[in-house]
Design a protein around this motif. Structure first.
Motif, PDB file in Angstrom:
ATOM      1  N   SER A  30       0.800  -1.221   0.000  1.00  0.00           N
ATOM      2  CA  SER A  30       0.000   0.000   0.000  1.00  0.00           C
ATOM      3  C   SER A  30       0.833   1.272   0.000  1.00  0.00           C
ATOM      4  O   SER A  30       0.300   2.363  -0.184  1.00  0.00           O
ATOM      5  CB  SER A  30      -0.948   0.004   1.197  1.00  0.00           C
ATOM      6  OG  SER A  30      -0.217  -0.039   2.404  1.00  0.00           O
ATOM      7  N   TRP A  53      -0.464   5.380  -4.404  1.00  0.00           N
ATOM      8  CA  TRP A  53      -0.594   4.380  -3.358  1.00  0.00           C
ATOM      9  C   TRP A  53      -2.034   4.207  -2.882  1.00  0.00           C
ATOM     10  O   TRP A  53      -2.444   3.104  -2.528  1.00  0.00           O
ATOM     11  CB  TRP A  53       0.306   4.752  -2.177  1.00  0.00           C
ATOM     12  CG  TRP A  53      -0.141   5.993  -1.449  1.00  0.00           C
ATOM     13  CD1 TRP A  53       0.141   7.284  -1.748  1.00  0.00           C
ATOM     14  CD2 TRP A  53      -0.980   6.019  -0.288  1.00  0.00           C
ATOM     15  NE1 TRP A  53      -0.468   8.124  -0.856  1.00  0.00           N
ATOM     16  CE2 TRP A  53      -1.144   7.384   0.063  1.00  0.00           C
ATOM     17  CE3 TRP A  53      -1.580   5.050   0.498  1.00  0.00           C
ATOM     18  CZ2 TRP A  53      -1.913   7.774   1.154  1.00  0.00           C
ATOM     19  CZ3 TRP A  53      -2.341   5.440   1.599  1.00  0.00           C
ATOM     20  CH2 TRP A  53      -2.498   6.792   1.901  1.00  0.00           C
ATOM     21  N   ASN A  54      -2.801   5.297  -2.904  1.00  0.00           N
ATOM     22  CA  ASN A  54      -4.181   5.218  -2.411  1.00  0.00           C
ATOM     23  C   ASN A  54      -5.211   5.339  -3.526  1.00  0.00           C
ATOM     24  O   ASN A  54      -6.400   5.473  -3.259  1.00  0.00           O
ATOM     25  CB  ASN A  54      -4.432   6.309  -1.375  1.00  0.00           C
ATOM     26  CG  ASN A  54      -4.314   7.700  -1.973  1.00  0.00           C
ATOM     27  OD1 ASN A  54      -3.884   7.872  -3.101  1.00  0.00           O
ATOM     28  ND2 ASN A  54      -4.694   8.709  -1.193  1.00  0.00           N
ATOM     29  N   ASN A  74      -5.726  -2.550  -2.018  1.00  0.00           N
ATOM     30  CA  ASN A  74      -4.625  -2.687  -1.061  1.00  0.00           C
ATOM     31  C   ASN A  74      -4.880  -3.790  -0.040  1.00  0.00           C
ATOM     32  O   ASN A  74      -3.941  -4.374   0.497  1.00  0.00           O
ATOM     33  CB  ASN A  74      -4.379  -1.360  -0.360  1.00  0.00           C
ATOM     34  CG  ASN A  74      -3.700  -0.351  -1.270  1.00  0.00           C
ATOM     35  OD1 ASN A  74      -3.148  -0.705  -2.308  1.00  0.00           O
ATOM     36  ND2 ASN A  74      -3.755   0.919  -0.898  1.00  0.00           N
ATOM     37  N   ASN A  77      -3.540  -6.741  -1.769  1.00  0.00           N
ATOM     38  CA  ASN A  77      -2.182  -6.595  -2.313  1.00  0.00           C
ATOM     39  C   ASN A  77      -2.154  -6.844  -3.824  1.00  0.00           C
ATOM     40  O   ASN A  77      -1.248  -7.514  -4.343  1.00  0.00           O
ATOM     41  CB  ASN A  77      -1.203  -7.555  -1.625  1.00  0.00           C
ATOM     42  CG  ASN A  77      -0.730  -7.043  -0.279  1.00  0.00           C
ATOM     43  OD1 ASN A  77      -1.247  -6.045   0.229  1.00  0.00           O
ATOM     44  ND2 ASN A  77       0.228  -7.719   0.304  1.00  0.00           N
TER      45      ASN A  77
END
Length: 122
Positions: A30, A53-54, A74, A77
């Protein structure tokens, strides 16, 4: 670094769809921006899409904009590349990659998967 494994490639007719997945190992998935690149025979590896990442920032290559969608989960994964309205020129080996920052250049990505072949027939 994070270990990456792509799946979901295959042979599809023009106009069809495929969904690529990129499974990551490690607890820090994440924290990485995730990108997709592709390399056709005799050509250099090229940027396809990247997601922060988000998921708050997403960028696409002009050649796939409006047809491809990058996403991530996330909790699982996993990053994805949904490819619609495929064209023969989309034929390539597709790679997912992880970077510590949002970037378009392949040199910014430190972890790479082994690639998955996508072939689009006319």
């Amino acid at each position: 670094q994070v270990q990456l494994v792509e799946s979901g490639g295959g042979l599809v007719q023009a106009g069809g769809s495929l969904r690529l997945s990129c499974a990551a190992s490690g607890r820090t998935f994440s924290s990485y921006a995730m990108g997709w690149f592709r390399q056709a025979p005799g050509k250099e590896r090229e940027f396809v899409a990247v997601i922060s990442w988000n998921g708050g920032r997403i960028l696409y290559a002009d050649s796939v904009k409006g047809r491809f969608t990058i996403s991530r989960d996330n909790a699982k994964n996993t990053a994805y590349l949904q490819m619609n309205s495929l064209k023969p020129e989309d034929t390539a080996v597709y790679y997912c990659a992880a970077s510590e920052r949002l970037a378009l250049g392949s040199t910014s990505f430190g972890s790479w998967g082994q690639g998955t072949q996508v072939t689009v027939s006319s």
